[in-house]
Write a protein that holds these residues in place. Structure first.
Motif, PDB file in Angstrom:
ATOM      1  N   PRO A   7     -21.346 108.492 -70.577  1.00  0.00           N
ATOM      2  CA  PRO A   7     -20.493 107.337 -70.913  1.00  0.00           C
ATOM      3  C   PRO A   7     -20.956 106.691 -72.212  1.00  0.00           C
ATOM      4  O   PRO A   7     -22.150 106.614 -72.471  1.00  0.00           O
ATOM      5  CB  PRO A   7     -20.691 106.380 -69.741  1.00  0.00           C
ATOM      6  N   ALA A  34     -16.388 101.769 -72.043  1.00  0.00           N
ATOM      7  CA  ALA A  34     -16.377 103.124 -71.484  1.00  0.00           C
ATOM      8  C   ALA A  34     -15.077 103.370 -70.725  1.00  0.00           C
ATOM      9  O   ALA A  34     -14.347 102.435 -70.392  1.00  0.00           O
ATOM     10  CB  ALA A  34     -17.579 103.303 -70.561  1.00  0.00           C
ATOM     11  N   ASN A  55     -17.871 104.576 -64.119  1.00  0.00           N
ATOM     12  CA  ASN A  55     -18.302 103.355 -64.800  1.00  0.00           C
ATOM     13  C   ASN A  55     -17.947 102.168 -63.913  1.00  0.00           C
ATOM     14  O   ASN A  55     -16.780 101.986 -63.585  1.00  0.00           O
ATOM     15  CB  ASN A  55     -17.597 103.221 -66.151  1.00  0.00           C
TER      16      ASN A  55
END
Ligand code: SAH
Ligand code: SF4
Length: 354
Positions: free
Chosen positions: A337, A345, A302
């Motif tokens: 995610p 996330a 992420n």
């Protein structure tokens, strides 16, 4: 102000659950109240999930007032609540000294998972993690960890109409760097709030003494380990903790853990494009985990502001990595995610103002 009011209130949820029972029953006796009140008050705390003694409607008002002067249930106020379009709800909680921590409710069809924080910030500085980039602020007390659960449970019931089924210590902070408070909180969630140990997962960067301590505990809490690289050299580049507890020592502790607990261990592996997602690394990982009963969670990286050049591995590289593990008999899954649009996330939790 009377001296009773000036005395700092005691957080009943900090400490192990037997201390809570003892503290309450001593106080009930001191007040000349019947002993069944202790059980009644505990039921309000653990079954109903109240955040103040004034909510305990079948307790006499004078006793409620006395309890409220002596004890605190550590109410947390949300500073912000963010709702993702995938159903994820993120809370930013304000603590009594102005520190703030985040927790995230993640609904799927089968589960409602709460991801909670164990520290304000984190000292361990993993290069792919926003909390790590933010640095360490302070330890959370066990009452502050448990309170994230209690407050979130209310929101879950009111907004999502269902109870929290699983708790993961994967929010801000490294749980095993706050070991005593985390163990007290685990015990309170388990013995007090009645969450099954198998529904509670502690995620660690790999602090060996903490893993050994968890192994000694009687409850079968789940263990997840953030691995992210299968070799010493690469792990050292990504995670400074590798210097203190190198991967061979970590795997030694995991094998001992498994010998004692006989539980499958989750390994978390965040795939960063061109950094740790080469198929050759999947082969090394498969060798590394040989003989360990584990499950590898592959998490697309992420993006975080402190690493503008790093991107999630593209789908085909993730699939190739996963297929290489499959071929070698290592169970694994690619995780989607959740809550990316609200920065909820994995690894994205940090305070937005800083
Ligand atoms: N300190 C603990 C728990 C908090 S981090 C630990 O490190 O395990 C929770 C999970 O998010 C860990 O597996 C962590 O490695 C992962 N993570 C951190 N930053 C991430 C990012 N940017 N993208 C995806 N996962 C990340
Ligand atoms: Fe801390 Fe875990 Fe983030 Fe590493 S991944 S910096 S241990 S919160």
């Amino acid at each position: 102000m009377s001296s009773a009011v000036e005395t700092a209130t005691h957080e009943v949820l900090s400490g192990p659950p037997e201390d809570l029972r003892q503290g309450l029953s001593d106080f009930i006796a001191e007040c000349g109240e019947p002993s069944f009140r202790t059980r009644q008050i505990e039921a309000w705390i653990f079954e109903t999930g109240v955040r103040g003694f004034d909510e305990m409607t079948n307790v006499p008002p004078a006793l409620r007032t006395a309890l409220g002067k002596r004890f605190s249930l550590t109410p947390l106020e949300p500073e912000t609540v963010a709702r993702s379009n995938d159903g994820t709800i993120k809370h930013l909680w304000r603590l009594d000294d102005g520190e703030r921590v985040e927790s995230v409710l993640i609904p799927t069809r089968a589960r409602l998972t709460l991801c909670l924080s164990s520290q304000a910030g984190c000292a361990l500085g993993c290069r792919f993690c926003a909390t790590g980039a933010f640095g360490f602020r302070r330890q959370l007390r066990s009452a502050e960890i448990v309170a994230q659960y209690r407050e979130s449970r209310r929101v879950a019931e009111q907004e999502l109409g269902r109870p929290i089924s699983n708790v993961v210590y994967m929010g801000m902070g490294e749980p095993l760097a706050n070991l005593d408070a985390v163990i007290d909180s685990l015990r309170t969630l388990h013995d007090g709030f009645g969450l099954g140990a198998r529904r509670i997962t502690v995620s660690t960067v790999g602090l060996v003494p903490g893993i050994r301590e968890l192994a000694r505990r009687p409850e079968p809490f789940e263990l997840a380990v953030s691995l992210h690289a299968p070799t010493h050299e690469l792990r050292l580049e990504l995670m400074p903790i590798e210097k203190r507890y190198p991967i061979t020592e970590l795997f030694g502790a995991l094998r001992d853990y498994q010998a004692r607990k006989n539980r499958r261990i989750s390994l978390e592996y965040t795939l960063i494009n061109g950094v740790n997602d080469d198929e050759e690394l999947a082969r090394i990982l498969a060798d590394q985990v040989h003989g360990l009963t584990c499950f590898v969670n592959l998490i697309p990286f992420n993006p975080i502001p402190s690493q503008p050049d790093w991107k999630a591995s593209p789908r085909r590289r993730i699939e190739a990595f996963s297929a290489t593990l499959d071929e070698r008999g290592v169970p694994n899954a690619v995780r989607t995610p959740r809550g990316r649009d609200i920065a909820a996330a994995c690894g994205q939790l940090r305070l937005s103002q800083t």
